[in-house]
Design a protein around this motif. Structure first.
Motif, PDB file in Angstrom:
ATOM      1  N   ILE A 101      28.191  18.509   0.762  1.00 24.29           N
ATOM      2  CA  ILE A 101      28.980  19.358  -0.201  1.00 24.29           C
ATOM      3  C   ILE A 101      29.648  18.175  -1.276  1.00 24.29           C
ATOM      4  CG2 ILE A 101      30.768  21.033  -0.830  1.00 24.29           C
ATOM      5  CD1 ILE A 101      30.146  22.418   2.067  1.00 24.29           C
ATOM      6  N   ASN A 102      29.532  18.541  -2.572  1.00 26.62           N
ATOM      7  CA  ASN A 102      30.386  17.647  -3.498  1.00 26.62           C
ATOM      8  C   ASN A 102      31.941  18.398  -3.866  1.00 26.62           C
ATOM      9  OD1 ASN A 102      31.561  16.176  -5.503  1.00 26.62           O
ATOM     10  ND2 ASN A 102      29.961  16.296  -6.720  1.00 26.62           N
ATOM     11  N   ARG A 148      31.678  16.384   3.478  1.00 25.04           N
ATOM     12  CA  ARG A 148      32.398  16.664   1.938  1.00 25.04           C
ATOM     13  C   ARG A 148      32.689  15.414   1.268  1.00 25.04           C
ATOM     14  NH1 ARG A 148      33.747  21.933   1.426  1.00 25.04           N
ATOM     15  NH2 ARG A 148      34.059  23.224   3.273  1.00 25.04           N
ATOM     16  N   LEU A 149      31.859  15.303   0.068  1.00 25.99           N
ATOM     17  CA  LEU A 149      31.980  14.059  -0.647  1.00 25.99           C
ATOM     18  C   LEU A 149      32.883  14.415  -1.978  1.00 25.99           C
ATOM     19  CD1 LEU A 149      28.417  12.950  -0.257  1.00 25.99           C
ATOM     20  CD2 LEU A 149      30.157  12.196   1.231  1.00 25.99           C
ATOM     21  N   ARG A 150      33.316  13.440  -2.727  1.00 20.74           N
ATOM     22  CA  ARG A 150      33.848  13.502  -4.050  1.00 20.74           C
ATOM     23  C   ARG A 150      33.110  12.611  -5.017  1.00 20.74           C
ATOM     24  NH1 ARG A 150      37.838  17.114  -5.066  1.00 20.74           N
ATOM     25  NH2 ARG A 150      38.845  17.688  -3.225  1.00 20.74           N
ATOM     26  N   ALA A 156      23.902  20.676  -0.987  1.00 22.01           N
ATOM     27  CA  ALA A 156      24.485  21.787  -1.727  1.00 22.01           C
ATOM     28  C   ALA A 156      24.635  21.619  -3.240  1.00 22.01           C
ATOM     29  CB  ALA A 156      25.838  22.369  -1.064  1.00 22.01           C
ATOM     30  N   TRP A 157      23.832  21.027  -3.695  1.00 28.69           N
ATOM     31  CA  TRP A 157      23.865  20.824  -5.322  1.00 28.69           C
ATOM     32  C   TRP A 157      22.432  20.676  -5.968  1.00 28.69           C
ATOM     33  CZ3 TRP A 157      26.168  16.566  -2.345  1.00 28.69           C
ATOM     34  CH2 TRP A 157      25.415  15.332  -2.384  1.00 28.69           C
ATOM     35  N   THR A 158      22.573  20.689  -7.288  1.00 24.66           N
ATOM     36  CA  THR A 158      21.190  20.439  -8.076  1.00 24.66           C
ATOM     37  C   THR A 158      21.126  19.093  -8.858  1.00 24.66           C
ATOM     38  OG1 THR A 158      20.939  22.746  -8.373  1.00 24.66           O
ATOM     39  CG2 THR A 158      19.668  21.620  -9.832  1.00 24.66           C
TER      40      THR A 158
END
Length: 421
Positions: free
Chosen positions: A53-54, A80-82, A116-118
């Motif tokens: 997840i970002n 979890r990343l940022r 969890a992203w495009t």
């Protein structure tokens, strides 16, 4: 004093309460019995998947949190990343910083990733999904229309790629809105153990540069006869079909998708150069398949030069799916050179995974879907550790769907182990 109406209401509430207790007790007994019956593992489980997840992206957080809850992913498997998600392409240097964090946070038992992203969907000359699996390495790229490094996971029997090949396949939970991705996830869950009776459509199109998978269609139909209902069509598109389980074609854009209905768990893709450019493709983005109702798809992010090895083999994808593998396993195992291609969809969809249920006290029904004929062996032991001995005579398994009935008495049989081969 209680009125007659209040008394009747209390009786109804008590009846519902007792019914719930009885149902809960019966369900608990059934679950306890089934824990004493072991089946072979045919694909990934929620414990095998880590969700990335970002946290700087609200949509990524929403998708990742929903997927964790819907698929019961363990909290230890959430990474979890940022980072900035404004660009579709990440530099190898930016990626390596994230990959170092991902590797550190990934539990050893995890076998695959759900992203969890495009966007971003690409790392330099590689897709994001392949860069996560192999690490960024230019041997998986080609800037001069050349072959790339092969994947050791191609058509492999292994269910433990991280253990056996030191790679973790990845798939993107992709979509332009939460509603789209939620619908995708829900379709994947709805497909589990559903054994859908859909059609496989293999299209041979007039686009000669993109039709090179068509030469394998006849052999695919022969190899999967009796397993899937398969149609080979010489046309550029189909329309108004309501039973699509597989749709493989080769063309820049696929018309009439809005007229189609895909069954939960459906796999679909089009061989073209830039389908994997999810958000900014000059051709048709692979996202269109998911928006139309497919559960997983694939496309390349840079020019692949029409090598069929850089795209899914329909025969391999369908074979592993029929074996009970998840969507991520079946799709990843079907691409020989996946370095430039991105995998999108719901990773854990498993429409053909075996299903065990108790149909009456002590009587069980096992549904097995198999791409090959074989035998079922049932063994029993009074101890979970064994030794196990034959419980009943072996039964034949035919290609396709099988219903197996057997009896199990927890007190006299102890534990059962079912195997098919």
């Amino acid at each position: 004093m209680m009125s007659a109406r209040e008394g009747l209401k209390r009786i109804r509430q008590l009846s519902i309460f007792l019914a719930l207790i009885l149902f809960s007790t019966a369900f608990s007994v059934q679950v306890q019995a089934q824990t004493r019956i072991s089946l072979p593992k045919t694909g990934f489980t929620p414990e095998d998947i880590a969700v990335i997840i970002n946290d700087d992206d609200p949509l990524s957080r929403q998708i990742g949190n929903y997927y964790q809850q819907a698929r019961h992913i363990p909290e230890d498997n959430i990474i979890r990343l940022r980072f900035s998600s404004e660009r579709s392409v990440m530099t190898p240097q930016e990626f390596q910083q994230l990959k170092t964090t991902i590797d550190r946070l990934t539990p050893d038992h995890v076998q695959a990733y759900a992203i969890a992203w495009t966007s971003p969907y690409r790392v330099g000359c590689m897709s994001l999904t392949s860069a996560l699996a192999f690490g960024f390495d230019e041997k998986y790229c080609s800037t001069e229309c050349a072959p790339t490094a092969p994947s050791p996971y191609f058509n492999a029997p292994s269910q433990y790629p991280a253990t056996d090949y030191k790679l973790r396949p990845a798939m993107m939970l992709a979509g332009t809105s939460f509603e789209q991705v939620k619908a995708l996830i829900d379709r994947g869950i709805a497909s589990d153990h559903s054994f859908p009776k859909g059609q496989a459509y293999l299209l041979s199109t007039s686009d000669k540069a993109r039709n090179n998978r068509a030469m394998s269609y006849a052999q695919t139909a022969k190899g999967l006869a009796g397993i899937f209902s398969l149609q080979i069509l010489e046309t550029n598109f189909i329309s108004d079909q309501k039973d699509i389980l597989f749709y493989f074609t080769g063309i820049i854009r696929v018309p009439m998708l809005e007229t189609l209905s895909f069954l939960p768990g459906a796999l679909a893709d089009h061989l073209t150069s830039f389908g994997g450019m999810l958000t900014d493709s000059p051709q048709m983005s692979s996202l269109r398949w998911l928006e139309a109702g497919a559960t997983a798809s694939y496309g390349t992010v840079v020019e692949p030069c029409s090598y069929p090895q850089k795209f899914p083999s329909p025969a391999v994808a369908m074979f592993h799916y029929a074996s009970g593998a998840t969507a991520i396993e079946a799709y990843w195992k079907s691409v020989a050179w996946p370095g430039q291609g991105t995998f999108i969809g719901e990773p854990l969809a498993k429409p053909f995974a075996p299903l065990l249920r108790e149909i009456s006290p002590g009587r069980y029904e096992l549904t097995i879907f198999s791409p090959r004929a074989g035998r079922l062996r049932i063994e029993k032991s009074l101890s979970a550790a064994g030794p196990f001995k034959l419980h009943s005579r072996q039964q034949s398994i035919r290609r396709g769907k099988n219903l197996i009935h057997f009896r199990f008495n927890e007190k006299s049989d102890g534990y059962l182990k079912l195997q098919w081969y």
